[in-house]
Design an enzyme around this catalytic site. Structure first.
Site, PDB file in Angstrom:
ATOM      1  N   HIS A 230       0.856  -1.185   0.000  1.00 25.86           N
ATOM      2  CA  HIS A 230       0.000   0.000   0.000  1.00 25.86           C
ATOM      3  C   HIS A 230       0.889   1.231   0.000  1.00 25.86           C
ATOM      4  CE1 HIS A 230      -3.658   2.364   0.808  1.00 25.86           C
ATOM      5  NE2 HIS A 230      -2.846   3.133   1.512  1.00 25.86           N
ATOM      6  N   CYS A 231       0.791   2.047  -1.048  1.00 26.72           N
ATOM      7  CA  CYS A 231       1.669   3.209  -1.213  1.00 26.72           C
ATOM      8  C   CYS A 231       0.960   4.459  -0.701  1.00 26.72           C
ATOM      9  CB  CYS A 231       2.050   3.371  -2.691  1.00 26.72           C
ATOM     10  SG  CYS A 231       3.161   4.763  -2.998  1.00 26.72           S
ATOM     11  N   LYS A 232       1.533   5.096   0.300  1.00 28.56           N
ATOM     12  CA  LYS A 232       0.948   6.315   0.847  1.00 28.56           C
ATOM     13  C   LYS A 232       1.116   7.492  -0.106  1.00 28.56           C
ATOM     14  CE  LYS A 232       1.747   4.921   5.650  1.00 28.56           C
ATOM     15  NZ  LYS A 232       2.400   5.264   6.927  1.00 28.56           N
TER      16      LYS A 232
END
Length: 386
Positions: free
Chosen positions: A154-156
């Site tokens: 999950h890429c912020k």
């Protein structure tokens, strides 16, 4: 004190405090990176892109000589535009599992996971939160509240999950960002060197003929000319150059890391889980675990919990007390055969350096399972690293 006389319905203070959470609405699944709530890193990345584009095209590229200036406009402009396109595609794509996109309603809240009923979020390729059957490599992301097909991380910065549907767009986004930053860094270094060695080579624009002093520089040529002194230009260089160098180092590290993952055929999630297990177990325990799996015993050594949370099993013994040779895969029932295949695959991912190289044995190696046999899948819901 009469502790036994208290009402059994009376809850502890901690339970009373957490009771407020039950009145809050259950979270919805997020569709993509544009779904609320937006992340602060997403705003930072957009601001950085606009700021560096404004500075590169408005201040430093116009300092280059005629031929180099137009080449820089073409190359850097193409890289920045390509990065913008793939970045927006990566954010916009819904990386959810196909069954989640087809059967799940994003307007319905995600049910609360009850561990008293289910040991894992995903069991036998069925997600108890999304309430659909998912693919083998799908993981349930707690940030997006949905199962992601081919989950990587999950890429912020994107405010979105990276999975099999948008991984290559993400990879191109990182590569193009690094390439654009390298070009911008080369231009800034050239301007910095010429500013101290031969400033006249930076004053090739015809508008400099109207400037009386050599200490005056023109910014934002040719559309909106702004005159500044040399200290102002040096201040901009001192702020922007370290920022670009830091971005190059971070993006370069990220790109090399994903090249490594591609070479090892791993995802970021697999890498994190592998590192976590290697940190929590000693080399001897890892070798013992793989040896036990090879021998048909899917259990961990003393003091360690079994990977698949199954009860311990001992070796059957003969009357003489010597252990019996482990049964081959072909002689095992289907359930045990699937369990052995599952744990063996987990061992190969989690402990690649502890691969089994058995010594010469008198008994033949157990044959592998046929292609038609598919092991069951059990995986816990994944909470992305904070």
């Amino acid at each position: 004190m009469d502790n036994c006389g208290r009402s059994q319905r009376q809850v502890l203070p901690e339970a009373r405090d957490t009771g407020v959470k039950k009145t809050q609405p259950r979270p919805l699944s997020r569709v993509n990176g544009w779904s609320l709530p937006l992340h602060v890193f997403q705003a930072v990345s957009c601001t950085m892109y606009l700021l560096l584009s404004f500075i590169a095209f408005g201040i430093f590229i116009p300092f280059l000589p005629g031929g180099g200036r137009y080449a820089a406009y073409a190359v850097v402009g193409s890289l920045f535009l390509f990065h913008l396109v793939v970045h927006l595609i990566t954010i916009t794509i819904d990386p959810a599992d196909p069954n989640v996109r087809l059967k799940k309603s994003y307007s319905q809240p995600v049910p609360t996971f009850d561990r008293s009923k289910h040991a894992h979020v995903i069991q036998n390729q069925y997600c108890h939160l999304c309430e659909v059957t998912v693919s083998k490599k799908a993981k349930h992301c707690s940030a997006c509240n949905k199962c992601v097909s081919g989950f990587d991380h999950h890429c912020k910065w994107l405010n979105n999950c990276v999975g099999s549907r948008n991984y290559w767009f993400f990879f191109c986004s990182v590569a193009s960002a690094l390439s654009g930053m390298l070009c911008a860094m080369i231009i800034l270094l050239y301007v910095s060197i010429k500013l101290f060695t031969n400033p006249s080579e930076l004053r090739t624009d015809p508008l400099y003929k109207e400037v009386g002093t050599v200490d005056t520089w023109l910014l934002f040529l040719p559309l909106c000319t702004v005159q500044v002194k040399t200290p102002v230009l040096l201040s901009i260089l001192m702020v922007v150059l370290p920022l670009i160098l830091t971005s190059v180092v971070l993006l370069g590290h990220l790109l090399v890391f994903h090249f490594y993952l591609l070479a090892k055929n791993l995802s970021t999630f697999d890498y994190i889980m592998q590192a976590r297990f290697q940190q929590n177990t000693s080399p001897t325990e890892r070798k013992d675990l793989c040896a036990q799996i090879e021998g048909g015993l899917p259990q961990v050594g003393a003091g360690k919990k079994h990977l698949c949370a199954q009860p311990k099993r001992g070796l059957p013994k003969e009357k003489t007390g010597s252990p019996v040779s482990p049964p081959s895969s072909s002689s095992l029932p289907n359930g045990q055969k699937q369990e052995k295949l599952l744990v063996t695959s987990l061992c190969s991912v989690l402990f690649p350096e502890a691969a089994i190289h058995p010594k010469k044995r008198s008994s033949p190696v157990a044959p592998r399972a046929s292609e038609g046999e598919q092991p069951g899948s059990e995986s816990e819901g994944y909470t992305h690293p904070q």
